[in-house]
Design an enzyme around this catalytic site. Structure first.
Site, PDB file in Angstrom:
ATOM      1  N   HIS A  71       0.643 -10.403 -25.949  1.00 46.95           N
ATOM      2  CA  HIS A  71       1.800 -11.196 -26.364  1.00 46.95           C
ATOM      3  C   HIS A  71       1.983 -12.425 -25.478  1.00 46.95           C
ATOM      4  CE1 HIS A  71       2.943  -8.036 -29.168  1.00 46.95           C
ATOM      5  NE2 HIS A  71       2.504  -7.215 -28.225  1.00 46.95           N
ATOM      6  N   LYS A 108       5.142 -10.982   8.560  1.00 46.62           N
ATOM      7  CA  LYS A 108       6.059  -9.983   9.107  1.00 46.62           C
ATOM      8  C   LYS A 108       6.568 -10.398  10.485  1.00 46.62           C
ATOM      9  CE  LYS A 108       4.403  -5.947   6.527  1.00 46.62           C
ATOM     10  NZ  LYS A 108       3.822  -4.608   6.537  1.00 46.62           N
ATOM     11  N   SER A 149       3.882   2.425   8.193  1.00 51.97           N
ATOM     12  CA  SER A 149       4.260   2.051   9.571  1.00 51.97           C
ATOM     13  C   SER A 149       5.652   2.552   9.919  1.00 51.97           C
ATOM     14  CB  SER A 149       4.231   0.531   9.721  1.00 51.97           C
ATOM     15  OG  SER A 149       5.203  -0.043   8.847  1.00 51.97           O
ATOM     16  N   GLU A 171      -6.183  -7.646  -0.598  1.00 53.60           N
ATOM     17  CA  GLU A 171      -6.110  -7.289   0.822  1.00 53.60           C
ATOM     18  C   GLU A 171      -7.481  -6.988   1.434  1.00 53.60           C
ATOM     19  OE1 GLU A 171      -2.683  -4.951   2.312  1.00 53.60           O
ATOM     20  OE2 GLU A 171      -2.125  -4.743   0.216  1.00 53.60           O
ATOM     21  N   GLY A 195       0.815  -1.218   0.000  1.00 53.29           N
ATOM     22  CA  GLY A 195       0.000   0.000   0.000  1.00 53.29           C
ATOM     23  C   GLY A 195       0.843   1.260   0.000  1.00 53.29           C
ATOM     24  N   SER A 196       2.070   1.164   0.480  1.00 48.31           N
ATOM     25  CA  SER A 196       2.962   2.328   0.489  1.00 48.31           C
ATOM     26  C   SER A 196       3.762   2.456  -0.801  1.00 48.31           C
ATOM     27  CB  SER A 196       3.934   2.245   1.675  1.00 48.31           C
ATOM     28  OG  SER A 196       3.246   2.401   2.882  1.00 48.31           O
TER      29      SER A 196
HETATM   30  O1  PA5 Z   1      -1.819  -2.348   2.834  1.00 51.48           O
HETATM   31  C1  PA5 Z   1      -1.043  -2.873   3.610  1.00 51.48           C
HETATM   32  O2  PA5 Z   1      -1.273  -2.959   4.830  1.00 51.48           O
HETATM   33  C2  PA5 Z   1       0.276  -3.441   3.106  1.00 51.48           C
HETATM   34  O3  PA5 Z   1       0.272  -3.563   1.712  1.00 51.48           O
HETATM   35  C3  PA5 Z   1       1.428  -2.535   3.571  1.00 51.48           C
HETATM   36  O4  PA5 Z   1       1.318  -1.279   2.949  1.00 51.48           O
HETATM   37  C4  PA5 Z   1       2.789  -3.156   3.263  1.00 51.48           C
HETATM   38  O5  PA5 Z   1       2.919  -4.386   3.931  1.00 51.48           O
HETATM   39  C5  PA5 Z   1       3.955  -2.256   3.667  1.00 51.48           C
HETATM   40  O6  PA5 Z   1       3.806  -1.784   4.972  1.00 51.48           O
HETATM   41  P1  PA5 Z   1       3.998  -0.219   5.251  1.00 51.48           P
HETATM   42  O7  PA5 Z   1       2.940   0.459   4.410  1.00 51.48           O
HETATM   43  O8  PA5 Z   1       3.753  -0.030   6.690  1.00 51.48           O
HETATM   44  O9  PA5 Z   1       5.380   0.120   4.810  1.00 51.48           O
END
Ligand code: PA5
Length: 364
Positions: A267, A360, A108, A251, A64-65
């Site tokens: 392709h 994690k 985080s 997610e 997500g980041s």
């Molecule tokens: O959406 C989420 O919770 C994950 O995809 C996190 O973004 C990913 O594990 C990375 O963690 P962070 O965004 O805390 O760096």
């Protein structure tokens, strides 16, 4: 909507939302336009310690980041006066050295790939701006005070629900540096204003209170329910939107999904449909279209879909707005809502990511 089956209004009859969505994933989705506005203002107001023009702009971040970096690179690489590198790894490319500016993005602040890549960039002499709520990333930055700054983003979100906070400040800072045109912030202000206005309208249209019959995101959730979602992006830009759709379906909705983009899929993946894929659930194909598509691309997509056949369970989603920024974020926004509605239909908590947490934890 007449064509939908009787279970189709399930999403209009949700009674116990606090049990379905105990940590309120839908709240930040509804408030996404305000989040983007706040994040844009925070980036515009952030005072850069150095205005030296970098030779390379890089973004590192995972999950997500990481999406904000992909968006920045795809949207502005052609317009930025320096190359933009979107990185999702433990390491950074050799170009991220003394003359580079790196955005290190971790909601985080504790993601090991992002920490390792940032440390490598710092050791190579890069300037770094961290976007984070704190964690180890903020501590790492504190060890290199002359070359780092921290833009603290608001806490309390799931990282993927903080996309506005993790993207708009980077756009504002890239503009502040004059990398997107001499006008600085003004060079992108018009497209940001258009995008925020569009997102506000969409927030009302896709809102939980709007019934399936008039709610595209709810219709899409019903369309995907019980199927294997496959999302195709109609251009490079829509390819990033398709990637975001997949990760949000993974997610939020707890479903395996896949994505691909034109024209690369012509392709390889186009042939994958040939075998009928015995054993796989029924595929549901979503094609993200945009008016940024060239005539040639539109023709290519039409021919591809003709080859895949009329009986294929598929829908097209049309990106909205005039600017590429509005187009890509509108496509992303429909998918974000749809993934939460699909979580409700799947009876899974859209916030809970126990597999990711378990992994994690095991890695320590
Ligand atoms: O959406 C989420 O919770 C994950 O995809 C996190 O973004 C990913 O594990 C990375 O963690 P962070 O965004 O805390 O760096």
């Amino acid at each position: 909507m007449a064509r939908l089956s009787s279970r189709a209004d399930l999403l209009d009859r949700l009674t116990n939302l606090s049990a379905l969505d105990p940590d309120d994933m839908i709240g930040p989705a509804i408030a996404f336009p305000e989040q983007c506005q706040q994040a844009w203002e925070s980036g515009c107001g952030f005072r850069l310690a150095s205005r030296t023009t970098p030779k390379v702009l890089a973004v590192t971040g995972m999950g997500g980041s990481g999406v904000g970096g992909l968006l920045l690179a795809k949207l502005y690489d052609g317009r930025c006066s320096v190359p933009i590198v979107a990185n999702r790894d433990y390491t950074v490319p050799a170009s991220v050295g003394r003359d580079a500016l790196l955005f290190a993005v971790s909601y985080s602040g504790d993601t090991e790939e992002t920490l390792a890549a940032t440390k490598q960039a710092l050791d190579a002499g890069a300037r770094v701006i961290c976007l984070t709520t704190g964690g180890k990333l903020a501590k790492l930055a504190a060890r290199y005070p002359r070359r780092t700054q921290v833009l603290t983003v608001p806490a309390g979100f799931s990282p993927r629900a903080a996309l506005g906070h993790l993207f708009f400040p980077m756009l504002a800072l890239t503009a502040q540096l004059g990398l997107l045109g001499r006008g600085g912030i003004a060079a992108v202000e018009r497209e940001v204003t258009e995008t925020l206005r569009l997102l506000r309208r969409m927030s009302q249209e896709l809102h939980l209170d709007v019934p399936v019959a008039r709610n595209e995101a709810k219709q899409l959730a019903h369309f995907l329910h019980g199927c294997f979602p496959i999302v195709y992006g109609g251009t490079g830009l829509m390819g990033v939107a398709a990637y975001r759709w997949r990760t949000q379906l993974n997610e939020n909705s707890n479903t395996i999904a896949s994505h691909h983009e034109f024209s690369e899929l012509d392709h390889n993946e186009i042939q994958g449909w040939r075998g009928g894929n015995p054993g796989l659930p029924r595929p549901a194909l979503i094609v993200l279209r945009s008016k940024g598509e060239s005539k040639r691309m539109a023709e290519r997509i039409k021919i591809t879909l003709d080859i895949l056949g009329r009986r294929l369970h598929r829908r097209e989603v049309e990106a909205r707005g005039a600017s590429p920024l509005a187009q890509v974020l509108s496509a992303v926004y429909v998918g974000d809502f749809a993934s939460i509605y699909l979580a409700y239909l799947n009876r899974v908590d859209p916030t809970e990511i126990d597999n990711i947490r378990q992994l994690k934890k095991a890695l320590g």
